[in-house]
Design a protein around this motif. Structure first.
Motif, mmCIF file in Angstrom:
data_model
loop_
_atom_site.group_PDB
_atom_site.id
_atom_site.type_symbol
_atom_site.label_atom_id
_atom_site.label_comp_id
_atom_site.label_asym_id
_atom_site.label_seq_id
_atom_site.Cartn_x
_atom_site.Cartn_y
_atom_site.Cartn_z
ATOM 1 N N ARG A 222 -9.508 -8.980 1.501
ATOM 2 C CA ARG A 222 -8.546 -8.182 0.721
ATOM 3 C C ARG A 222 -8.050 -6.966 1.526
ATOM 4 O O ARG A 222 -6.893 -6.581 1.405
ATOM 5 C CB ARG A 222 -9.158 -7.725 -0.611
ATOM 6 C CG ARG A 222 -9.339 -8.820 -1.663
ATOM 7 C CD ARG A 222 -8.095 -9.676 -1.926
ATOM 8 N NE ARG A 222 -6.868 -8.903 -1.997
ATOM 9 C CZ ARG A 222 -5.652 -9.447 -2.036
ATOM 10 N NH1 ARG A 222 -5.489 -10.760 -2.005
ATOM 11 N NH2 ARG A 222 -4.581 -8.675 -2.099
ATOM 12 N N LEU A 223 -8.934 -6.395 2.353
ATOM 13 C CA LEU A 223 -8.472 -5.301 3.224
ATOM 14 C C LEU A 223 -7.427 -5.824 4.207
ATOM 15 O O LEU A 223 -6.468 -5.126 4.545
ATOM 16 C CB LEU A 223 -9.651 -4.679 3.988
ATOM 17 C CG LEU A 223 -10.670 -3.895 3.155
ATOM 18 C CD1 LEU A 223 -11.804 -3.383 4.044
ATOM 19 C CD2 LEU A 223 -10.020 -2.723 2.413
ATOM 20 N N PHE A 225 -5.252 -7.975 3.602
ATOM 21 C CA PHE A 225 -3.970 -8.031 2.875
ATOM 22 C C PHE A 225 -3.425 -6.634 2.586
ATOM 23 O O PHE A 225 -2.352 -6.503 2.001
ATOM 24 C CB PHE A 225 -4.137 -8.776 1.552
ATOM 25 C CG PHE A 225 -4.121 -10.287 1.697
ATOM 26 C CD1 PHE A 225 -2.978 -10.963 2.096
ATOM 27 C CD2 PHE A 225 -5.264 -11.029 1.426
ATOM 28 C CE1 PHE A 225 -2.957 -12.350 2.222
ATOM 29 C CE2 PHE A 225 -5.255 -12.421 1.552
ATOM 30 C CZ PHE A 225 -4.103 -13.083 1.953
ATOM 31 N N GLY A 226 -4.203 -5.602 2.929
ATOM 32 C CA GLY A 226 -3.715 -4.235 2.743
ATOM 33 C C GLY A 226 -4.180 -3.558 1.476
ATOM 34 O O GLY A 226 -3.707 -2.459 1.152
ATOM 35 N N ASP A 227 -5.105 -4.166 0.731
ATOM 36 C CA ASP A 227 -5.605 -3.517 -0.486
ATOM 37 C C ASP A 227 -6.315 -2.219 -0.147
ATOM 38 O O ASP A 227 -7.011 -2.138 0.872
ATOM 39 C CB ASP A 227 -6.647 -4.407 -1.178
ATOM 40 C CG ASP A 227 -6.027 -5.532 -1.980
ATOM 41 O OD1 ASP A 227 -4.797 -5.720 -1.894
ATOM 42 O OD2 ASP A 227 -6.793 -6.226 -2.684
ATOM 43 N N PRO A 228 -6.228 -1.202 -1.016
ATOM 44 C CA PRO A 228 -7.108 -0.044 -0.887
ATOM 45 C C PRO A 228 -8.567 -0.490 -1.083
ATOM 46 O O PRO A 228 -8.827 -1.539 -1.698
ATOM 47 C CB PRO A 228 -6.674 0.885 -2.020
ATOM 48 C CG PRO A 228 -5.376 0.331 -2.525
ATOM 49 C CD PRO A 228 -5.307 -1.103 -2.156
ATOM 50 N N ALA A 231 -9.972 -1.373 -4.663
ATOM 51 C CA ALA A 231 -9.354 -2.592 -5.199
ATOM 52 C C ALA A 231 -9.910 -3.821 -4.497
ATOM 53 O O ALA A 231 -10.167 -4.862 -5.133
ATOM 54 C CB ALA A 231 -7.833 -2.524 -5.018
ATOM 55 N N ALA A 232 -10.131 -3.713 -3.197
ATOM 56 C CA ALA A 232 -10.697 -4.838 -2.436
ATOM 57 C C ALA A 232 -12.100 -5.150 -2.933
ATOM 58 O O ALA A 232 -12.475 -6.324 -3.111
ATOM 59 C CB ALA A 232 -10.720 -4.499 -0.942
ATOM 60 N N GLN A 235 -12.011 -6.909 -6.404
ATOM 61 C CA GLN A 235 -11.630 -8.330 -6.294
ATOM 62 C C GLN A 235 -12.763 -9.153 -5.699
ATOM 63 O O GLN A 235 -13.029 -10.281 -6.116
ATOM 64 C CB GLN A 235 -10.408 -8.461 -5.378
ATOM 65 C CG GLN A 235 -9.155 -7.942 -6.011
ATOM 66 C CD GLN A 235 -8.030 -8.966 -5.881
ATOM 67 O OE1 GLN A 235 -8.276 -10.175 -5.924
ATOM 68 N NE2 GLN A 235 -6.830 -8.500 -5.726
#
Ligand code: PLP
Length: 247
Positions: A222-223, A225-228, A231-232, A235
């Motif tokens: 998820r990181l 993909f650019g998630d903070p 949030a990562a 998920q």
């Protein structure tokens, strides 16, 4: 044009497929991320125990990382089993040459079956790697070893131990609650100068190997993909919970 992010996995193999690099790649695939690998150790394992470990020469680990980084646009790095202090030093050198990539470090110390996966003398070297990492994901026994304390039994002592890792350079520490009790599995995120955060999911009776590998790889995906960070983590935690429900 390739818009699928790549995650570089630096980890050991597990012949049973229950943990290690197999779990990492399965997880990255589930998140739609491509995997590149740098194998740190080849282990002979069943689901009951670790029978043999061959550490890959540290230079070869560093070469694999450099090759993966030159072959693909690596958007995040996940680090698992490192085996020796020399390998940690080799990995640290490559990370220093590639700043700016999020790094998730699962501090793999001992298998559930009790086999040492990082030489005890290498604990100090692992702490030195913290400054190069975006997030460290210890469980309670790993946290206690890294903090040189008894296993934490209260939220206060978990916080004290996690903050001691922040003081030696960790940027964020996610303490996994899988080894604790209670109806919920609660993971706690500690960051300097930020309010502590918790991530809860219902505790299921099922036992599953490789959950630490899965969680750290899912966060790295998820990181990528650019998630903070928070949030990562949320998920990733939901993903691992879903895997527990499938068992
Ligand atoms: N083997 C390897 C290569 C690992 O990376 C790990 C954990 O990360 C393990 C074994 C231990 O897994 P478990 O404690 O789930 O048996």
């Amino acid at each position: 044009m390739n818009h699928v992010p790549h995650v570089l996995v630096v980890a050991g193999s597990d012949s049973s497929g229950g943990a290690g690099i197999v779990r990492d790649i399965e997880t990255l695939a589930a998140f739609g991320v491509k995997a590149s690998v740098a194998i740190t150790a080849v282990t002979v394992q069943t689901h009951k125990g670790v029978e043999h470990i061959d550490a890959v020469p540290p230079d070869r680990v560093a070469q694999q990382m450099r090759a993966a980084l030159s072959a693909n646009p690596i958007a995040a790095i996940k680090i698992g089993m490192l085996a020796t202090a020399e390998t940690i030093a080799a990995v640290a050198t490559v990370l220093a040459d590639n700043p700016g990539i999020p790094v998730v470090l699962d501090p793999v110390l001992v298998s559930t079956s009790g086999r040492t996966l990082l030489a005890p003398a290498a604990t100090a070297a692992l702490r030195d790697l913290f400054t190069a990492c975006t997030l460290i994901t210890p469980n309670l026994p790993e946290l206690s070893v890294l903090a040189a304390s008894m296993v934490a039994t209260s939220p206060g002592s978990v916080g004290d131990q996690a903050r001691s890792l922040l003081r030696v350079g960790a940027k964020a520490v996610l303490v996994k609650g899988g080894h604790a009790g209670g109806v919920e599995a609660i993971d706690l995120l500690f960051q300097p100068d930020q309010i502590d955060r918790s991530f809860a999911s219902p505790r299921l009776a099922a036992a599953m190997r490789g959950t630490g590998c899965m969680l750290a790889s899912a966060i790295a995906a998820r990181l990528a993909f650019g998630d903070p960070l928070a949030a990562a983590i949320a998920q990733a935690k939901a993903f691992v919970h879903g895997k527990f429900r499938e068992t």
